[in-house]
Design a protein around this motif. Structure first.
Motif, short mmCIF file in Angstrom:
data_model
loop_
_atom_site.label_atom_id
_atom_site.label_comp_id
_atom_site.label_asym_id
_atom_site.label_seq_id
_atom_site.Cartn_x
_atom_site.Cartn_y
_atom_site.Cartn_z
N LEU A 233 35.71 38.23 35.67
CA LEU A 233 34.44 38.92 35.93
C LEU A 233 33.88 38.57 37.30
CD1 LEU A 233 32.82 38.53 32.40
CD2 LEU A 233 33.39 40.70 33.51
N SER A 234 34.29 37.40 37.83
CA SER A 234 33.78 36.98 39.15
C SER A 234 34.61 37.54 40.30
CB SER A 234 33.75 35.45 39.23
OG SER A 234 35.08 34.93 39.33
N ALA A 279 41.67 36.28 47.22
CA ALA A 279 41.10 35.10 46.59
C ALA A 279 41.68 34.93 45.19
CB ALA A 279 39.58 35.24 46.51
N LYS A 280 41.67 33.69 44.70
CA LYS A 280 42.25 33.42 43.39
C LYS A 280 41.57 34.25 42.29
CE LYS A 280 41.80 28.89 43.33
NZ LYS A 280 41.96 27.47 42.86
N ALA A 281 40.25 34.33 42.34
CA ALA A 281 39.53 35.09 41.30
C ALA A 281 39.92 36.56 41.34
CB ALA A 281 38.02 34.93 41.48
N ALA A 287 45.17 40.78 37.49
CA ALA A 287 46.09 40.53 36.38
C ALA A 287 45.42 40.87 35.05
CB ALA A 287 46.56 39.08 36.39
N SER A 288 44.13 40.54 34.92
CA SER A 288 43.40 40.83 33.69
C SER A 288 43.24 42.34 33.48
CB SER A 288 42.01 40.18 33.72
OG SER A 288 42.11 38.77 33.80
N PHE A 323 35.94 40.33 29.73
CA PHE A 323 36.46 41.26 30.74
C PHE A 323 37.31 42.34 30.08
CE2 PHE A 323 39.58 42.76 33.77
CZ PHE A 323 38.85 42.97 34.92
N PHE A 324 38.24 41.94 29.22
CA PHE A 324 39.07 42.92 28.51
C PHE A 324 38.21 43.94 27.78
CE2 PHE A 324 42.93 39.87 27.67
CZ PHE A 324 43.28 39.96 29.00
#
Length: 388
Positions: A233-234, A279-281, A287-288, A323-324
């Protein structure tokens, strides 16, 4: 030889999924009435894996990392742990082990190879779930059914998914068209048209569920999962990375089909882990996003044209991922997306309950697969029955 089954039984269903987070065990009373199978829940418990077991299971679930000796020993160790899980849920439900009539144990999938390959001049499909049911039966004193997938594969099926039979038994409706969605390590759907017969059911794995995100969180954040989807979400979706991920050929393959770590394990996760330009997020968010997008895309591609879904009923650990669920509601609509809890089946317990019901069907000599789903040539009584 199986003894004559009772008309009502206390059955323990045990499930350890591709998320490799431990063993779920549920204790239920199962019976029948004119409307079908009846289920009354007694207790549920989750047994976390001992330290180091998860990494050993992962190491022995890859073609280049497995050891015959390790898998052979893990098969027995998992049987011991499954027996522990059965004892734990019986204590929680205040039910003596002597009162439990049957165990249905899925075991832990180490390898699933549903596409046939030539071996010794034979077309071979294969699957391996460890957690020896003979060990479970011996340690608990309870007859145990395990190795559910092999009979379907012996008749030319994919051996998966098996949950759709349970979905049809418990969720079919005379008037509403429903899609049952389970988000575990892998995500899968069961399509139940209104007033569906068994042969009307369509079901298959849509692609990754929690598996890829869990792997990335361990690699990138040293955390076991993206709890409640907070990291996703971030972040922001990376369109190019998303397009590359969705180009995986599995998403275009027509059902019957099933997936596992072979399709969406280390190699697929590496696509996101090694994408250094975001960025990692953002990589976690992308991916999500693949999970709900693949679910929606599969419904558009493979369900009958102009299908109007009345209820999308969600279960599995992924149902807790905010998120899903947010993205699924955006795709399918707020009023369509519901939890299996609202239908009397707790979302976190559904798969364990399913294998209790499949064991009950096996004990009664009834088939538990759906050839319309798995591609098997015929119905089959599933599982290996082990006496104490």
């Amino acid at each position: 030889m199986m003894p004559r089954p009772k008309s009502r039984m206390i059955v323990c269903g045990v499930m350890s999924g591709t998320s490799l987070d431990g063993i779920d065990a549920v204790l239920v009373k199962i019976g029948t009435r004119r409307s079908g199978v009846t289920i009354s829940r007694i207790a549920f418990s989750h047994l976390s894996f001992p330290p180091g077991l998860r990494s050993r299971l992962l190491a022995n679930s890859t073609a280049d990392g497995g050891s015959v000796e390790a898998i052979t020993r893990l098969n027995v160790a998992m049987g011991e742990l499954i027996a522990d899980a059965v004892r734990s849920v019986a204590r929680k439900g205040k039910v003596p082990l002597s009162s439990v009539d049957l165990i249905g144990s899925h075991g832990q999938t180490i390898c699933h190879l549903p596409q046939p390959r030539m071996v010794a001049g034979k077309r071979v499909r294969a699957t391996l779930q460890i957690g020896d049911p003979s060990v479970v039966a011996a340690r608990t004193g309870i007859p145990t059914v395990g190795d559910f997938r092999s009979a379907d594969m012996a008749h030319g099926g994919q051996g998966a998914p098996l949950v759709p039979y349970f979905d049809w038994l418990m969720f079919r409706s005379p008037a509403r068209t429903r899609v049952l969605l389970n988000i575990g390590g892998i995500a899968n759907i069961s399509f139940l048209p209104a007033a569906s017969r068994k042969e009307d059911v369509l079901a298959f794995d849509t692609g990754p569920g929690n598996m890829v995100v869990d792997a990335l969180m361990r690699t990138m954040y040293r955390k076991p999962m993206d709890r409640n989807g907070r990291t996703a979400l971030s972040g922001r979706i990376a369109p190019g990375l998303l397009d590359e991920a969705m180009s995986h050929r599995y998403f275009r393959r027509r059902p019957p089909k099933s997936a596992g770590r072979e399709e969406f394990g280390e190699t697929f996760a590496r696509l996101f882990a090694e994408h250094r330009t975001r960025a990692k997020a953002d990589r976690i968010a992308t991916a999500s996003f693949v999970t709900p997008l693949a679910i929606y895309d599969a419904c558009q591609r493979f369900l009958p044209p102009s299908t109007a879904i009345d209820d999308l009923i969600v279960s599995g650990g992924g149902g807790k991922n905010t998120f899903f669920m947010k993205v699924l509601r955006e795709f399918f609509g707020d009023r369509t997306v519901r939890s299996s809890d609202q239908f009397g089946i707790p979302a976190a317990e559904k798969e364990a309950i399913c294998f209790a019901v499949l064991a009950w069907e096996t004990a009664h000599g009834r088939p538990g697969n759906l050839p319309s789903v798995t591609g098997a040539k015929r119905e089959a009584v599933l599982g290996r029955y082990c006496q104490p």
